[in-house]
Structures are given as structure tokens and as C-alpha cells.
Design a protein around this motif. Structure first.
Motif, PDB file in Angstrom:
ATOM      1  N   ILE A  86       6.799  13.573 -36.852  1.00 10.12           N
ATOM      2  CA  ILE A  86       8.073  13.369 -36.156  1.00 10.12           C
ATOM      3  C   ILE A  86       7.772  12.892 -34.742  1.00 10.12           C
ATOM      4  CG2 ILE A  86      10.099  14.541 -35.200  1.00 10.12           C
ATOM      5  CD1 ILE A  86      10.001  16.303 -37.744  1.00 10.12           C
ATOM      6  N   ALA A  87       8.480  11.837 -34.322  1.00 14.47           N
ATOM      7  CA  ALA A  87       8.261  11.289 -32.978  1.00 14.47           C
ATOM      8  C   ALA A  87       9.594  11.127 -32.255  1.00 14.47           C
ATOM      9  CB  ALA A  87       7.557   9.933 -33.079  1.00 14.47           C
ATOM     10  N   GLN A  88       9.504  11.146 -30.942  1.00 11.52           N
ATOM     11  CA  GLN A  88      10.672  10.850 -30.110  1.00 11.52           C
ATOM     12  C   GLN A  88      10.764   9.337 -29.922  1.00 11.52           C
ATOM     13  OE1 GLN A  88      12.924  12.956 -29.241  1.00 11.52           O
ATOM     14  NE2 GLN A  88      12.042  14.937 -28.723  1.00 11.52           N
ATOM     15  N   ALA A  89      11.995   8.842 -29.800  1.00 13.92           N
ATOM     16  CA  ALA A  89      12.205   7.404 -29.609  1.00 13.92           C
ATOM     17  C   ALA A  89      12.137   6.997 -28.137  1.00 13.92           C
ATOM     18  CB  ALA A  89      13.577   7.011 -30.176  1.00 13.92           C
ATOM     19  N   PHE A  90      12.425   7.931 -27.221  1.00  9.13           N
ATOM     20  CA  PHE A  90      12.634   7.509 -25.822  1.00  9.13           C
ATOM     21  C   PHE A  90      11.428   6.900 -25.116  1.00  9.13           C
ATOM     22  CE2 PHE A  90      12.214  12.238 -25.613  1.00  9.13           C
ATOM     23  CZ  PHE A  90      11.062  12.329 -24.843  1.00  9.13           C
ATOM     24  N   PRO A  91      10.167   7.161 -25.542  1.00 10.42           N
ATOM     25  CA  PRO A  91       9.075   6.436 -24.865  1.00 10.42           C
ATOM     26  C   PRO A  91       9.074   4.935 -25.157  1.00 10.42           C
ATOM     27  CG  PRO A  91       8.253   8.457 -25.821  1.00 10.42           C
ATOM     28  CD  PRO A  91       9.628   8.215 -26.407  1.00 10.42           C
ATOM     29  N   GLY A  92       9.850   4.498 -26.157  1.00 11.45           N
ATOM     30  CA  GLY A  92      10.000   3.059 -26.365  1.00 11.45           C
ATOM     31  C   GLY A  92       9.310   2.547 -27.617  1.00 11.45           C
ATOM     32  N   LYS A  93       9.568   1.252 -27.883  1.00 14.96           N
ATOM     33  CA  LYS A  93       9.159   0.667 -29.165  1.00 14.96           C
ATOM     34  C   LYS A  93       7.652   0.668 -29.379  1.00 14.96           C
ATOM     35  CE  LYS A  93      10.067  -3.050 -32.346  1.00 14.96           C
ATOM     36  NZ  LYS A  93      10.848  -4.239 -32.660  1.00 14.96           N
ATOM     37  N   ASP A  94       6.865   0.343 -28.339  1.00 13.48           N
ATOM     38  CA  ASP A  94       5.407   0.283 -28.564  1.00 13.48           C
ATOM     39  C   ASP A  94       4.858   1.661 -28.955  1.00 13.48           C
ATOM     40  OD1 ASP A  94       5.932   1.197 -25.994  1.00 13.48           O
ATOM     41  OD2 ASP A  94       4.420  -0.054 -25.003  1.00 13.48           O
ATOM     42  N   SER A  95       5.385   2.703 -28.324  1.00 12.93           N
ATOM     43  CA  SER A  95       4.925   4.055 -28.648  1.00 12.93           C
ATOM     44  C   SER A  95       5.303   4.438 -30.076  1.00 12.93           C
ATOM     45  CB  SER A  95       5.532   5.066 -27.672  1.00 12.93           C
ATOM     46  OG  SER A  95       4.952   4.906 -26.400  1.00 12.93           O
ATOM     47  N   LEU A  96       6.524   4.041 -30.468  1.00 21.23           N
ATOM     48  CA  LEU A  96       6.994   4.382 -31.813  1.00 21.23           C
ATOM     49  C   LEU A  96       6.233   3.591 -32.882  1.00 21.23           C
ATOM     50  CD1 LEU A  96       9.028   6.443 -32.609  1.00 21.23           C
ATOM     51  CD2 LEU A  96      10.834   4.709 -32.484  1.00 21.23           C
ATOM     52  N   VAL A  97       5.975   2.320 -32.585  1.00 24.05           N
ATOM     53  CA  VAL A  97       5.236   1.489 -33.545  1.00 24.05           C
ATOM     54  C   VAL A  97       3.816   2.041 -33.743  1.00 24.05           C
ATOM     55  CG1 VAL A  97       4.199  -0.799 -33.872  1.00 24.05           C
ATOM     56  CG2 VAL A  97       6.618  -0.589 -33.250  1.00 24.05           C
ATOM     57  N   ALA A  98       3.231   2.593 -32.680  1.00 17.11           N
ATOM     58  CA  ALA A  98       1.891   3.201 -32.821  1.00 17.11           C
ATOM     59  C   ALA A  98       1.948   4.339 -33.847  1.00 17.11           C
ATOM     60  CB  ALA A  98       1.390   3.721 -31.475  1.00 17.11           C
ATOM     61  N   CYS A  99       3.026   5.120 -33.818  1.00 19.29           N
ATOM     62  CA  CYS A  99       3.184   6.215 -34.800  1.00 19.29           C
ATOM     63  C   CYS A  99       3.427   5.643 -36.194  1.00 19.29           C
ATOM     64  CB  CYS A  99       4.367   7.117 -34.421  1.00 19.29           C
ATOM     65  SG  CYS A  99       4.141   8.002 -32.883  1.00 19.29           S
ATOM     66  N   ALA A 100       4.284   4.614 -36.280  1.00 24.85           N
ATOM     67  CA  ALA A 100       4.607   4.024 -37.587  1.00 24.85           C
ATOM     68  C   ALA A 100       3.345   3.428 -38.226  1.00 24.85           C
ATOM     69  CB  ALA A 100       5.685   2.956 -37.433  1.00 24.85           C
ATOM     70  N   ASP A 101       2.532   2.732 -37.422  1.00 25.39           N
ATOM     71  CA  ASP A 101       1.309   2.114 -37.953  1.00 25.39           C
ATOM     72  C   ASP A 101       0.347   3.185 -38.454  1.00 25.39           C
ATOM     73  OD1 ASP A 101       2.320  -0.338 -37.350  1.00 25.39           O
ATOM     74  OD2 ASP A 101       1.080  -0.671 -35.556  1.00 25.39           O
TER      75      ASP A 101
END
Ligand code: O7E
Length: 219
Positions: A86-101
Motif C-alpha cells: 500500500i502506498a500514498q499518492a501524495f508524493p507524486g507520480k514518480d514515487s507511485l510508479v516506483a512502487c507499481a514497477d
């Protein structure tokens, strides 16, 4: 995650022995067990490995850092056997994409927090929840976290994310209704204290299962 019960256990107990006892007792009643900071900080990361040998595990570290640090956290917990993060969205797209990858490389699911279930979430999260839900979709998440305490917000988030999954905390101890959250579009209910804190956790799980069944029949 197999959607048999539509229920996720939030296992926020503080001892390894209690966690394993509850896992054994409840494994057939829940589709996954959510393990977060309270248990991992007390019992160590090894508890993820132990529980994941019994049940699918969602690691709830609400990851919220730079892309590189997010990747390191994801690798640690997915390497320990978790099936989802589970990740938070607020750090932004690059941070979220790192989790998704990272999730993709382990064959795991990523769930992204949109608006939380407690009253304070109306202060900063609610005004941004639509954008965070959109970002979750753009980043390749499997689904989002949305509040059972505000079914109308589940409905709104469902309208944004299409057929992505919604996992929804706030039923029971926080006052949310299982039936209302499911009717609003939640796929899974996340339930903690009202089950693990009860004198008879299995009876509580069966009561929740009856509510899920009733909601399915009225659909
Ligand atoms: O209130 P309880 O005891 O039924 O437990 C709810 C669990 O869901 C608990 O672990 C809490 O940290 C978590 N949670 C919320 O209560 N509200 C939220 O908005 C988000 C979560 C959460 O788990 O987020 C990731 C799924």
C-alpha cells in the motif's frame, strides 16, 4: 487476491504469537491479512514471511517517500513474501510508479490510498482524493483504498477508477457499515478491532460474512 469472502483482516496486534494464533483461527474467513507498522515494528519483518505461508498478506506500510526509497521499501517487504503493498499518492507520480514497477516485478498488487477513513482526512486528503484516484489509475495500481465511513466517497472514487479494486477500511470500530460500503462499490472490507478485539473473533467474522452475503443477494 481471491475474492471469496470480500474481507481483509487488519491484524494490528502487537505480538507474534497472537498474530499467528489469529491468523490460524481466521484464515478461512478472510481473503488476505493486512499487516502494518504496529505488528511489524513489534514482531519484525519475519512476521510477514510467517503469515504469508498461511494467507495472502497485504503489507500496509503506506509508503510515501522518494522513488528510490519507495523501491527499497517495496523490495524489502515483497521479498519477505507480501502479496500486495500500500502506498500514498501524495508524493507524486514518480514515487507511485516506483512502487507499481516493483510490485509488477514481484507479481504483486499495489493499492493506493485516496481519502482515509478518519475525520481528519477531510482536512487535506478529501479535496485531493479525485486526483489521487486518477493518479493511481495512471500509475498502474491494482486498486485504491477508500473510506467505508463515507460511502458517498466510495461511489465517487468508483466513478473515477472504473473496474480497479477498492479496498475499504472503517467498518465496525470506526462506525462504517459493511452493507453500505459494499453497495457503494467497495470490493473488499478491511476490518480490524471489531474482529481481533472481540471475545469470539470467529463469530464476528461469520457475522461479517453474513452481511457480505446479504449485500451480494440484494445486488
Ligand atoms: O479500525 P479498525 O480496527 O477496523 O482497523 C482499520 C485498519 O485499516 C487499520 O489497520 C487502519 O490503519 C487501516 N486504515 C484505516 O483505518 N483507514 C484508512 O483510511 C486506511 C487504512 C488502511 O489500512 O490503509 C491501507 C489499506
Amino acid at each position: 487476491m481471491n475474492k471469496k469472502n470480500s474481507l481483509i483482516l487488519a491484524l494490528d496486534v502487537l505480538s507474534r504469537d497472537k498474530a499467528l494464533e489469529l491468523t490460524e483461527q481466521l484464515v478461512d474467513h478472510f481473503d488476505a491479512i493486512k499487516v502494518g507498522y504496529p505488528l511489524i515494528l513489534h514482531a519484525g519483518l519475519g512476521i510477514v514471511e510467517e503469515i504469508s505461508s498461511i494467507s495472502p498478506v497485504i503489507a500496509d506500510l503506506k509508503i510515501a517517500d522518494t522513488p528510490n526509497t519507495n523501491r527499497l521499501i517495496c523490495e524489502a517487504v515483497l521479498g519477505a513474501g507480501a502479496d500486495a503493498i500500500i502506498a500514498q499518492a501524495f508524493p507524486g507520480k514518480d514515487s507511485l510508479v516506483a512502487c507499481a514497477d516493483c510490485a509488477e516485478s514481484f507479481g504483486a498488487d499495489l493499492f493506493v490510498v485516496t481519502e482515509m477513513s478518519h475525520p481528519g482526512a477531510e482536512q487535506f486528503m478529501a479535496p485531493l482524493a479525485e486526483r489521487m484516484a486518477r493518479l493511481a489509475v495512471e500509475s498502474g495500481a491494482s486498486g485504491v483504498v477508500a473510506p467505508a465511513t463515507r460511502p458517498e466517497r466510495i461511489r465517487m472514487i468508483r466513478s473515477i477508477i472504473g473496474d480497479k479494486l477498492i479496498i475499504s477500511p472503517g467498518v465496525g470500530a470506526q462506525g462504517g457499515s459493511a452493507g453500505e460500503a459494499l453497495q457503494a462499490g467497495a470490493d473488499y472490507l478491511i476490518v480490524g478491532r471489531s474482529v481481533y478485539g472481540s471475545a469470539d473473533p470467529v463469530a464476528q467474522a461469520k457475522e461479517l460474512a453474513a452481511q457480505v452475503e446479504q449485500s451480494r443477494r440484494s445486488n
